[in-house]
Design a protein around this motif. Structure first.
Motif, PDB file in Angstrom:
ATOM      1  N   ILE A 237       1.073  -1.227  -0.528  1.00 55.98           N
ATOM      2  CA  ILE A 237      -0.293   0.259   0.213  1.00 55.98           C
ATOM      3  C   ILE A 237       0.644   1.700  -0.143  1.00 55.98           C
ATOM      4  O   ILE A 237       0.405   2.428  -0.832  1.00 55.98           O
ATOM      5  N   GLU A 238       2.296   1.055   1.106  1.00 58.21           N
ATOM      6  CA  GLU A 238       2.622   2.306   0.801  1.00 58.21           C
ATOM      7  C   GLU A 238       3.570   3.087  -0.359  1.00 58.21           C
ATOM      8  O   GLU A 238       3.529   4.228  -0.789  1.00 58.21           O
ATOM      9  N   GLN A 239       4.117   1.193  -1.423  1.00 57.88           N
ATOM     10  CA  GLN A 239       4.597   1.954  -2.101  1.00 57.88           C
ATOM     11  C   GLN A 239       3.804   2.059  -3.668  1.00 57.88           C
ATOM     12  O   GLN A 239       4.108   2.832  -4.585  1.00 57.88           O
ATOM     13  N   GLU A 240       2.417   1.418  -3.143  1.00 57.77           N
ATOM     14  CA  GLU A 240       1.027   2.184  -4.482  1.00 57.77           C
ATOM     15  C   GLU A 240       1.342   3.741  -3.835  1.00 57.77           C
ATOM     16  O   GLU A 240       1.226   4.926  -5.413  1.00 57.77           O
ATOM     17  N   PHE A 241       1.230   4.504  -2.953  1.00 54.29           N
ATOM     18  CA  PHE A 241       0.980   5.938  -2.932  1.00 54.29           C
ATOM     19  C   PHE A 241       2.529   6.393  -3.220  1.00 54.29           C
ATOM     20  O   PHE A 241       2.088   7.438  -3.748  1.00 54.29           O
ATOM     21  N   THR A 242       3.168   6.177  -2.927  1.00 51.30           N
ATOM     22  CA  THR A 242       4.526   7.061  -2.794  1.00 51.30           C
ATOM     23  C   THR A 242       5.458   6.485  -4.381  1.00 51.30           C
ATOM     24  O   THR A 242       5.947   7.177  -4.067  1.00 51.30           O
ATOM     25  N   THR A 243       5.853   5.061  -4.040  1.00 54.75           N
ATOM     26  CA  THR A 243       6.262   4.823  -5.068  1.00 54.75           C
ATOM     27  C   THR A 243       5.792   4.571  -6.835  1.00 54.75           C
ATOM     28  O   THR A 243       6.141   6.032  -6.974  1.00 54.75           O
ATOM     29  N   GLY A 244       4.558   4.863  -7.013  1.00 56.55           N
ATOM     30  CA  GLY A 244       3.874   4.513  -8.202  1.00 56.55           C
ATOM     31  C   GLY A 244       3.018   5.634  -8.403  1.00 56.55           C
ATOM     32  O   GLY A 244       2.508   5.512  -9.251  1.00 56.55           O
ATOM     33  N   PHE A 245       2.373   6.279  -7.843  1.00 59.31           N
ATOM     34  CA  PHE A 245       1.404   7.137  -6.878  1.00 59.31           C
ATOM     35  C   PHE A 245       0.617   7.165  -8.351  1.00 59.31           C
ATOM     36  O   PHE A 245      -0.260   7.731  -8.676  1.00 59.31           O
ATOM     37  N   ASP A 246      -0.204   5.804  -7.686  1.00 57.58           N
ATOM     38  CA  ASP A 246      -1.260   4.666  -7.527  1.00 57.58           C
ATOM     39  C   ASP A 246      -2.531   4.990  -7.106  1.00 57.58           C
ATOM     40  O   ASP A 246      -2.735   4.254  -5.712  1.00 57.58           O
ATOM     41  N   TRP A 247      -2.944   6.438  -6.675  1.00 56.58           N
ATOM     42  CA  TRP A 247      -3.713   6.668  -5.047  1.00 56.58           C
ATOM     43  C   TRP A 247      -4.618   5.341  -5.064  1.00 56.58           C
ATOM     44  O   TRP A 247      -5.461   5.390  -4.705  1.00 56.58           O
ATOM     45  N   ASN A 248      -5.039   5.700  -6.101  1.00 57.87           N
ATOM     46  CA  ASN A 248      -6.443   5.358  -6.738  1.00 57.87           C
ATOM     47  C   ASN A 248      -6.589   3.228  -5.950  1.00 57.87           C
ATOM     48  O   ASN A 248      -7.324   2.557  -5.207  1.00 57.87           O
ATOM     49  N   ALA A 249      -5.756   2.126  -6.647  1.00 56.01           N
ATOM     50  CA  ALA A 249      -5.328   0.992  -6.528  1.00 56.01           C
ATOM     51  C   ALA A 249      -4.282   1.283  -4.938  1.00 56.01           C
ATOM     52  O   ALA A 249      -5.037   0.104  -3.918  1.00 56.01           O
ATOM     53  N   GLY A 250      -3.951   1.682  -4.167  1.00 54.00           N
ATOM     54  CA  GLY A 250      -3.120   2.519  -2.983  1.00 54.00           C
ATOM     55  C   GLY A 250      -5.024   2.416  -2.023  1.00 54.00           C
ATOM     56  O   GLY A 250      -4.815   1.943  -0.611  1.00 54.00           O
ATOM     57  N   SER A 251      -5.602   3.114  -2.335  1.00 52.92           N
ATOM     58  CA  SER A 251      -6.797   3.475  -1.470  1.00 52.92           C
ATOM     59  C   SER A 251      -7.849   2.288  -1.521  1.00 52.92           C
ATOM     60  O   SER A 251      -8.442   1.630  -0.334  1.00 52.92           O
ATOM     61  N   GLY A 252      -7.765   1.528  -2.760  1.00 47.10           N
ATOM     62  CA  GLY A 252      -8.391   0.230  -3.045  1.00 47.10           C
ATOM     63  C   GLY A 252      -7.831  -0.747  -1.841  1.00 47.10           C
ATOM     64  O   GLY A 252      -9.060  -1.176  -1.152  1.00 47.10           O
ATOM     65  N   LEU A 253      -6.904  -1.057  -1.935  1.00 47.08           N
ATOM     66  CA  LEU A 253      -5.891  -2.485  -1.327  1.00 47.08           C
ATOM     67  C   LEU A 253      -6.101  -1.268   0.644  1.00 47.08           C
ATOM     68  O   LEU A 253      -6.676  -2.464   1.174  1.00 47.08           O
ATOM     69  N   SER A 254      -6.232  -0.412   0.553  1.00 51.53           N
ATOM     70  CA  SER A 254      -6.127   0.396   2.817  1.00 51.53           C
ATOM     71  C   SER A 254      -8.164  -0.320   3.105  1.00 51.53           C
ATOM     72  O   SER A 254      -7.774  -0.765   3.850  1.00 51.53           O
ATOM     73  N   VAL A 255      -8.783  -0.103   1.636  1.00 49.62           N
ATOM     74  CA  VAL A 255     -10.435   0.030   1.489  1.00 49.62           C
ATOM     75  C   VAL A 255     -10.374  -1.313   2.031  1.00 49.62           C
ATOM     76  O   VAL A 255     -11.131  -1.926   3.850  1.00 49.62           O
ATOM     77  N   THR A 256     -10.217  -2.443   1.516  1.00 46.97           N
ATOM     78  CA  THR A 256     -10.148  -3.925   1.263  1.00 46.97           C
ATOM     79  C   THR A 256      -9.477  -4.611   3.152  1.00 46.97           C
ATOM     80  O   THR A 256      -9.743  -5.081   3.165  1.00 46.97           O
ATOM     81  N   LEU A 257      -8.221  -3.777   3.626  1.00 52.85           N
ATOM     82  CA  LEU A 257      -7.418  -4.220   4.032  1.00 52.85           C
ATOM     83  C   LEU A 257      -8.237  -4.229   5.648  1.00 52.85           C
ATOM     84  O   LEU A 257      -8.083  -4.077   6.539  1.00 52.85           O
TER      85      LEU A 257
END
Length: 281
Positions: A237-257
């Motif tokens: 999740i951290e890499q999706e936000f900070t490295t991939g800059f994909d807030w949609n994917a990171g947020s989706g994983l965060s909501v599932t978690l």
């Protein structure tokens, strides 16, 4: 009696609670709304469930399973370490109990990153542990950047959060009940299984929640002690936000978690209420 009295008291309570309400709205509710918005939309703003369902892709699911394994192992080890320590503390005098609690809490006063970096220095291949093992003629332990290193880190960091609620629950058990069980012929193990453990279930459940959830969502410990080679779901999740800059994917994983965590909390809350009402004799 003044009929306006209760109304005035109610207004005062609302006024006193307003800073807390504003804080919750600004720093809890609003961020959650933003996260859910990103989780349920794609980069073009269209509605989608793909971000949430991405948890079940091979890479993310592997990280999730590894996170569950680490969290489960950490929780079990913390329970096994906490009960003997708490039972030993129960026999101490008042001053020694206070000193023991001080020793348990003392590491928490130090910066979290510094504590984990200290463990990195201890268990690294050229670290303090292998230095002393070499002096004693024993072979080096290659546990750096392994699941064992991560487990050591999470157990060390979250152990106090298991000890404190169990300690509170055990200290509330009336000593007369324990003495009565011993007078009826129960041995030490039987007293623990039949009396102490059931009566301390509320504290145990609280400790499980306080250890399992953060150990599953942690990412700093695995970054430092795992060398970036072993990833928990928090790392993904951290890499999706900070490295991939994909807030949609990171947020989706965060909501599932978050959903996994909420289900666990609801289950634990139900068990906690049952634990308050049942004692096994």
């Amino acid at each position: 009696m003044n009929k306006k009295g209760p109304v005035k008291i109610s207004n005062k309570r609302v006024l006193m609670a307003s800073p807390y309400t504003l804080w919750i709205l600004a720093f809890t509710i609003l961020p959650l709304v933003v996260i859910f918005r990103y989780a349920l939309t794609d980069k073009s703003g269209g509605f989608t469930f793909d971000n949430i369902m991405s948890m079940f892709s091979p890479i993310q699911w592997k990280a999730m399973i590894f996170s569950l394994e680490i969290a489960f192992g950490c929780t079990v080890i913390c329970i096994l370490l906490s009960y003997p320590m708490v039972l030993a503390m129960k026999r101490l005098g008042f001053k020694r109990k206070g000193f023991s609690l001080f020793i348990i809490i003392l590491p928490m006063w130090m910066n979290f990153i510094l504590r984990i970096l200290a463990w990195q220095m201890i268990i690294s291949n050229n670290g303090i542990l292998n230095f002393f093992l070499g002096k004693m003629g024993m072979g080096p332990l290659n546990i750096a950047n392994t699941p064992i290193a991560i487990m050591i880190g999470v157990v060390y960091d979250y152990l106090p959060y298991m000890i404190l609620p169990i300690y509170t629950a055990v200290m509330e058990i009336d000593e007369d009940i324990i003495e009565a069980a011993r007078d009826l012929g129960a041995g030490g193990f039987t007293v623990f299984i039949k009396v102490i453990l059931p009566m301390s279930v509320p504290g145990l459940i609280s400790g499980i929640v306080m250890v399992f959830v953060p150990s599953m969502t942690s990412f700093v410990i695995s970054d430092i002690l795992g060398g970036g080679k072993l990833q928990l779901i928090g790392n993904v999740i951290e890499q999706e936000f900070t490295t991939g800059f994909d807030w949609n994917a990171g947020s989706g994983l965060s909501v599932t978690l978050m959903l996994f965590v909420l289900i666990g909390l609801l289950f634990s809350s139900g068990n906690k209420e049952e634990g308050k009402e049942s004692v096994i004799w």
